[in-house]
Write a protein that holds these residues in place. Structure first.
Motif, PDB file in Angstrom:
ATOM      1  N   GLY A   1      23.294  42.513  43.417  1.00  0.00           N
ATOM      2  CA  GLY A   1      23.904  43.424  44.603  1.00  0.00           C
ATOM      3  C   GLY A   1      23.447  43.035  46.014  1.00  0.00           C
ATOM      4  N   ARG A   2      24.310  43.525  46.913  1.00  0.00           N
ATOM      5  CA  ARG A   2      24.118  42.922  48.076  1.00  0.00           C
ATOM      6  C   ARG A   2      22.781  43.841  48.702  1.00  0.00           C
ATOM      7  N   PRO A   3      21.938  43.352  49.604  1.00  0.00           N
ATOM      8  CA  PRO A   3      22.109  42.067  50.228  1.00  0.00           C
ATOM      9  C   PRO A   3      21.163  40.876  49.396  1.00  0.00           C
ATOM     10  N   PHE A   4      21.048  41.209  48.293  1.00  0.00           N
ATOM     11  CA  PHE A   4      20.236  40.243  47.714  1.00  0.00           C
ATOM     12  C   PHE A   4      20.884  39.042  46.967  1.00  0.00           C
ATOM     13  N   VAL A   5      22.173  39.382  46.755  1.00  0.00           N
ATOM     14  CA  VAL A   5      23.199  38.411  46.293  1.00  0.00           C
ATOM     15  C   VAL A   5      24.348  38.381  47.314  1.00  0.00           C
ATOM     16  N   ALA A   6      24.545  37.365  48.140  1.00  0.00           N
ATOM     17  CA  ALA A   6      25.606  37.318  49.216  1.00  0.00           C
ATOM     18  C   ALA A   6      27.066  37.432  48.391  1.00  0.00           C
TER      19      ALA A   6
END
Length: 612
Positions: free
Chosen positions: A213-218
């Protein structure tokens, strides 16, 4: 099932935790036999306890956070070898001071009990140092990796801007706890202390899931739980929108940089340890494994029990409970043996809510209704009742896959967080309707919430006793609390009553499986097969439970041992007191002194009987 907070709250530092069987303290005549009362007769001793607890809290920002204590909330506990050694040295010095400056002859009865319990806990903690390198730094059920996330998501208060800034400071300082954990993983691995392969695989999957999920996965569809939780807390603050926006922007930056880098490093270290893991499940595989298991068994039950005797007790109780189950099976008119009846209960759709959002909402609503009903009859059983509220809540999504079916999270001492009855609703086929009553009674009222919240609110006890945790006492009360509502008219539906028996059977089975795995070298599959063959639980639940026993040796035995002790004490008190026996005063005696080792609990009840 179990109590969350006991692990996450204490972290690896812990309070003066109970780690071995109680020494032969002679406490008769020095016992509190009703609601806790202030120990003003021993002001100097009280000051010693307060100073020792304050010093411990000063060293542990995570402890302050979990218990709602004042002080800096923006740091992590130092769990380095040097810090742990310094803690041990300080504890030895305090123990020497206690014995030198406070002879028993100069203390009140309450003071002698407080002193003896503090001595017991200190000695237990120091003697447990031998086994400190035998626990698994990370596994799928416990571990520092879970403690870190629990602190950020559940325990850290964000009631104002200062709380939000402290949360950000913790994220910014994430390298410290992560690097200390990595070092512990590597040192344990070098000494052959590695959780079994299945457990490391689950722990690694849970660790990686934190970074979804965000912010770890753009451009991810949803926010990561860390950011979403912080956003919800900040949104509720009475702050200008610009300040809220700035706080959230800083959180996104810190999470995507500092936290992501540290957590990725942790996942890589866990993956390296996983490569060395094997499929041996019991702690017999560890250095001095047999002695270590005996330590674990004594630590959790607070009694010097022999694994062979515990195994035999479990087998006998399983047989007895099966006989009671046969009676209910015949009562509902089921044609077939007990295994067929268990299969019927596991598979028939009438016993389950739908596996969708509506079904999950219905389960939580039903659990609240059960708790509301039992609250209405408490006056007939208890004088002492907790002030802290209790809420029913679903587990955090990232931990559901590896968690048990339910858990209790203790309230904050300052009232900022309620007690939480967590339910695992990831798969509704594992949460049958016929087990709803017994589960709510154990985790909520009159179970863990009743006992733990009351202990925290017992202002007449020293802090170290209000927040203490002896597994056999706490879980023994939880199991006793499953049985008590039967006497009050609950479990009117025979299927629900069968659910009560399934939980009693579950804990008897634990005696067999825990000792089987760690003392008799049962394999994981062997234990799972035994669980499924002898209970109504699904294989999925059996797998989760057995996996827990494997990485938490001895703990599962404490439930049944603790309940048996409470029942024996109650029956003995009734026989000795006759018509003078008062169930409300008995329950107040059990609950009014905080968590106690079972041998001390026995003396507390004995003294109450003598006073009556």
């Amino acid at each position: 099932m179990g109590v969350s907070g006991s692990n996450a709250v204490m972290g690896r530092r812990g309070f003066l935790c109970s780690c071995c069987g109680l020494a032969a303290w002679n406490l008769v005549g020095g016992l509190l036999t009703g609601p806790a009362r202030a120990t003003t007769a021993d002001p100097a001793l009280d000051a010693f306890f307060a100073k020792a607890f304050a010093r411990q809290a000063a060293k542990s920002p995570e402890l302050r956070t979990a218990l709602g204590l004042p002080g800096d909330q923006g740091a992590w506990d130092d769990l380095s070898d040097a810090a742990v050694a310094a803690d041990d040295a300080a504890l030895r010095a305090d123990l020497a001071t206690l014995r030198r400056d406070f002879p028993d002859a100069g203390l009140s009865p309450e003071g002698r009990l407080n002193k003896a319990l503090w001595e017991y806990q200190a000695e237990a903690k120091l003697s447990a140092a031998r086994w400190r390198s035998h626990d698994y730094p990370t596994d799928h059920f416990n571990g520092r990796h879970s403690d870190i996330i629990d602190t950020l998501t559940t325990y850290h208060p964000v009631r104002d801007q200062a709380g939000a800034q402290a949360w950000l400071a913790r994220v910014a300082r994430i390298d410290q706890p992560v690097d200390q954990l990595i070092q512990a993983l590597q040192v344990r691995a070098e000494n052959g202390v590695i959780a079994p392969r299945f457990s490391m695989e689950k722990a690694l999957a849970t660790t990686r899931a934190v970074l979804t999920g965000r912010p770890f996965v753009a451009n991810a569809a949803a926010e990561a739980s860390l950011l979403a939780g912080f956003r919800a807390k900040v949104s509720a603050l009475d702050l200008p929108d610009a300040e809220k926006t700035a706080l959230l922007a800083e959180a996104e930056t810190l999470l995507s940089t500092r936290f992501a880098a540290a957590w990725t490093r942790l996942a890589a270290a866990m993956e390296a340890v996983l490569a060395k893991a094997d499929d041996r499940d019991g702690v017999w595989k560890l250095p001095d494994g047999e002695a270590y298991y005996q330590h674990c068994l004594s630590r959790h039950t607070t009694l010097p029990l022999n694994p062979t005797d515990v195994h035999a007790l479990g087998l006998a109780e399983v047989k007895r409970i099966h006989a009671e189950m046969e009676t209910i099976k015949d009562q509902v008119g089921f044609k077939g043996d007990l295994q067929a009846f268990n299969h019927f209960l596991r598979t028939d759709r009438q016993f389950y809510f739908a596996d969708d959002d509506a079904g999950r909402e219905a389960y939580i609503k039903g659990a609240n209704l059960i708790l509301d009903r039992v609250k209405q009859v408490l006056d007939g059983q208890f004088n002492l009742k907790p002030k802290a509220p209790l809420v029913v809540q679903r587990f955090e999504r990232y931990r559901e896959a590896s968690s048990t079916i339910a858990r209790y999270g203790q309230p904050a001492a300052d009232g900022s967080r309620p007690g939480i009855y967590y339910v695992n609703l990831s798969n509704m086929k594992e949460m049958p309707i016929w087990q709803m009553e017994v589960l709510a009674f154990h985790e909520g009222i009159p179970g863990h919430h009743m006992q733990i919240a009351l202990a925290q609110e017992a202002t007449g006890l020293p802090d170290f006793r209000r927040h203490d945790f002896h597994t056999a006492y706490v879980e023994g009360w939880g199991l006793y609390s499953e049985r008590l509502p039967k006497e009050l008219g609950f479990y009117a539906d025979p299927y629900s009553d069968f659910g009560r028996l399934t939980f009693a059977l579950w804990r008897a089975l634990r005696l067999v499986m825990d000792t089987g795995i760690h003392a008799k070298r049962w394999t994981r599959v062997q234990a799972i097969d035994y669980f499924v063959a002898n209970s109504a639980f699904t294989r999925e639940v059996a797998e989760r439970e057995v996996d827990r026993y494997i990485v938490y040796p001895g703990q599962a035995c404490a439930y049944y041992i603790g309940m048996q002790k409470i029942l024996v004490l109650r029956e003995e008190a009734k026989q000795r007191l006759g018509r003078r026996f008062d169930i409300k005063r008995f329950h107040d005696t059990i609950l009014g002194n905080g968590s106690l080792p079972l041998s001390v609990l026995e003396q507390v009840v004995d003294q109450w009987v003598k006073e009556v």
